[in-house]
Design a protein around this motif. Structure first.
Motif, PDB file in Angstrom:
ATOM      1  N   LEU A  43      -7.821 -14.183  63.300  1.00  0.00           N
ATOM      2  CA  LEU A  43      -6.564 -13.512  62.931  1.00  0.00           C
ATOM      3  C   LEU A  43      -5.501 -13.657  64.032  1.00  0.00           C
TER       4      LEU A  43
ATOM      5  N   ARG B 239      -7.096  -6.729  59.750  1.00  0.00           N
ATOM      6  CA  ARG B 239      -5.652  -6.984  59.620  1.00  0.00           C
ATOM      7  C   ARG B 239      -4.866  -5.681  59.753  1.00  0.00           C
TER       8      ARG B 239
ATOM      9  N   GLU C 285      -2.153  -5.026  62.546  1.00  0.00           N
ATOM     10  CA  GLU C 285      -0.750  -4.937  62.107  1.00  0.00           C
ATOM     11  C   GLU C 285      -0.206  -3.504  62.177  1.00  0.00           C
TER      12      GLU C 285
END
Ligand SMILES: NC(=O)CC[C@H](N)C(=O)O
Length: 216
Positions: free
Chosen positions: A34, A208, A212
């Motif tokens: 990622l 994620r 994020e």
């Protein structure tokens, strides 16, 4: 990776994986894929300069014993208290919990997350199960979740946001009765914890979300 690949951050986040015990390599692979720079954390000095920390699945009593033996536990507690984003999966959730309902011996956690967890609440290794969880704040699709000797959240404080739950019927029979759905994914500020193991499923929604929304 080019600048701004992760949520417009403009630089590669440095994420530690607590590496005394457990499925360290699996988390490291997902985080690197990622776009994070991954650092193994075994000592207080390894915590410097991190943007986030992941505490993997494994065996919380062993993780606790090693972290105290090696003297890294107080530094992790300090990092949590100072607001470092931390994501704990399974044993990692237990390490983040303020209270463990059924500790082994004098087992301690790092704490920070205002929850009480019960270790192995869904049964032993042979009772492992997989399910699809609705987690609206994290993914538009159901999240594939694998539970292996997983903890359940029995109590959560007012600051704790429950992201996903499973029916109480999933709990091993003979465990203290718990009415209603049992939280298996929770967030409190910079702390995120799941009873299950996204690092082994290929479903990276929680990693994620961590990168994020918490690490940013
Ligand atoms: N898969 C896991 O991380 C299991 C956690 C384990 N039952 C413990 O108490 O730490």
């Amino acid at each position: 990776m080019s600048d701004g690949d992760l949520n417009g951050r403009g630089r590669v986040p440095v994420i530690g994986v607590f590496a005394l015990q457990g499925d360290v390599a699996e988390h490291a692979r997902v985080l690197a894929a990622l776009g994070a720079r991954v650092v193994p954390v075994r000592a207080a000095a390894d915590l410097g300069g991190l943007d986030g920390l992941v505490i993997p699945g494994g065996e919380s009593s062993v993780m606790d014993k090693l972290s105290r033996l090696l003297g890294v536990a107080p530094a992790v507690r300090e990092a949590i208290a100072s607001g470092l984003p931390v994501y704990g999966t399974c044993a990692g959730m237990i390490m983040l919990a303020d209270s463990i309902a059924n500790p082994i011996g004098g087992q301690q956690s790092f704490g920070g997350l205002d929850v009480t967890v019960q270790r192995n609440a869904f049964g032993s290794q042979v009772d492992s199960f997989e399910t699809a969880l609705e987690v609206p704040g994290v993914s538009g699709e159901p999240v594939h979740a694998v539970f292996i000797r997983a903890p359940a959240v029995l109590r959560s404080g007012g600051e704790v946001q429950v992201l996903a739950s499973v029916p109480a019927s999933r709990l091993e029979s003979g465990r203290p009765a718990k009415a209603g759905p049992v939280p298996v994914a929770v967030r409190q500020g910079n702390l995120l914890a799941t009873s299950f193991h996204p690092e082994v499923t290929g479903d990276w929604s929680f990693h994620r979300y961590f990168l994020e929304r918490l690490v940013r």
